[in-house]
Design a protein around this motif. Structure first.
Motif, PDB file in Angstrom:
ATOM      1  N   THR A 148      -4.852  -1.630  -5.445  1.00 22.33           N
ATOM      2  CA  THR A 148      -6.223  -2.145  -5.486  1.00 22.33           C
ATOM      3  C   THR A 148      -6.320  -3.341  -6.433  1.00 22.33           C
TER       4      THR A 148
ATOM      5  N   ARG B  61       0.840  -1.210   0.000  1.00 21.51           N
ATOM      6  CA  ARG B  61       0.000   0.000   0.000  1.00 21.51           C
ATOM      7  C   ARG B  61       0.874   1.259   0.000  1.00 21.51           C
ATOM      8  N   LYS B  62       1.956   1.221   0.765  1.00 22.96           N
ATOM      9  CA  LYS B  62       2.825   2.396   0.896  1.00 22.96           C
ATOM     10  C   LYS B  62       3.644   2.650  -0.373  1.00 22.96           C
ATOM     11  N   HIS B  63       4.082   1.598  -1.042  1.00 24.72           N
ATOM     12  CA  HIS B  63       5.039   1.754  -2.132  1.00 24.72           C
ATOM     13  C   HIS B  63       4.438   1.623  -3.530  1.00 24.72           C
ATOM     14  N   MET B  64       3.138   1.443  -3.620  1.00 27.63           N
ATOM     15  CA  MET B  64       2.502   1.309  -4.933  1.00 27.63           C
ATOM     16  C   MET B  64       1.483   2.411  -5.150  1.00 27.63           C
ATOM     17  N   LYS B  65       1.191   2.662  -6.418  1.00 27.91           N
ATOM     18  CA  LYS B  65       0.093   3.585  -6.726  1.00 27.91           C
ATOM     19  C   LYS B  65      -1.196   2.938  -6.218  1.00 27.91           C
ATOM     20  N   ARG B  66      -2.142   3.779  -5.841  1.00 29.83           N
ATOM     21  CA  ARG B  66      -3.403   3.277  -5.293  1.00 29.83           C
ATOM     22  C   ARG B  66      -4.081   2.291  -6.249  1.00 29.83           C
ATOM     23  N   SER B  67      -4.132   2.626  -7.535  1.00 25.65           N
ATOM     24  CA  SER B  67      -4.803   1.751  -8.500  1.00 25.65           C
ATOM     25  C   SER B  67      -4.078   0.410  -8.632  1.00 25.65           C
ATOM     26  N   SER B  68      -2.764   0.424  -8.591  1.00 28.98           N
ATOM     27  CA  SER B  68      -1.992  -0.817  -8.677  1.00 28.98           C
ATOM     28  C   SER B  68      -2.212  -1.669  -7.430  1.00 28.98           C
TER      29      SER B  68
END
Length: 94
Positions: free
Chosen positions: A62, A53-60
């Protein structure tokens, strides 16, 4: 080889950028179980989720969560005996 500091309840502070990259890569792999990540890095499934969650884009993030939620191959105890250990080509030294 990972150090014993990886067992820290807040692993992100003890992990190197290379460790984080490898954990993310392993989490994306369908056949790499969370148990394998825990053995190698001392990071629990919940901690992997927080790290993702911290290191990825929100869409990725999800998209990843929808894909791995309930996936039997991500949990050794739920896997069929037909699923053998998977070793990515990126795991040459392991």
């Amino acid at each position: 080889m990972p150090s014993s500091t990886h067992a820290d309840p807040s692993p992100a502070t003890a992990l190197t950028p290379e460790d984080i990259d490898r954990i993310i890569q392993m989490a994306w792999e369908d056949r790499t179980a969370f148990d394998t990540i825990k053995i190698q890095f001392g990071v629990t499934e919940a901690q992997v989720i927080k790290l993702m969650r911290k290191h990825m884009k929100r869409s990725s993030f999800t998209m990843w969560r929808e894909r791995v939620s309930g996936r039997k191959t991500k949990h050794l105890a739920l896997r069929s005996d037909d699923v053998m250990r998977f070793k990515s080509s990126d795991q040459k030294g392991l």
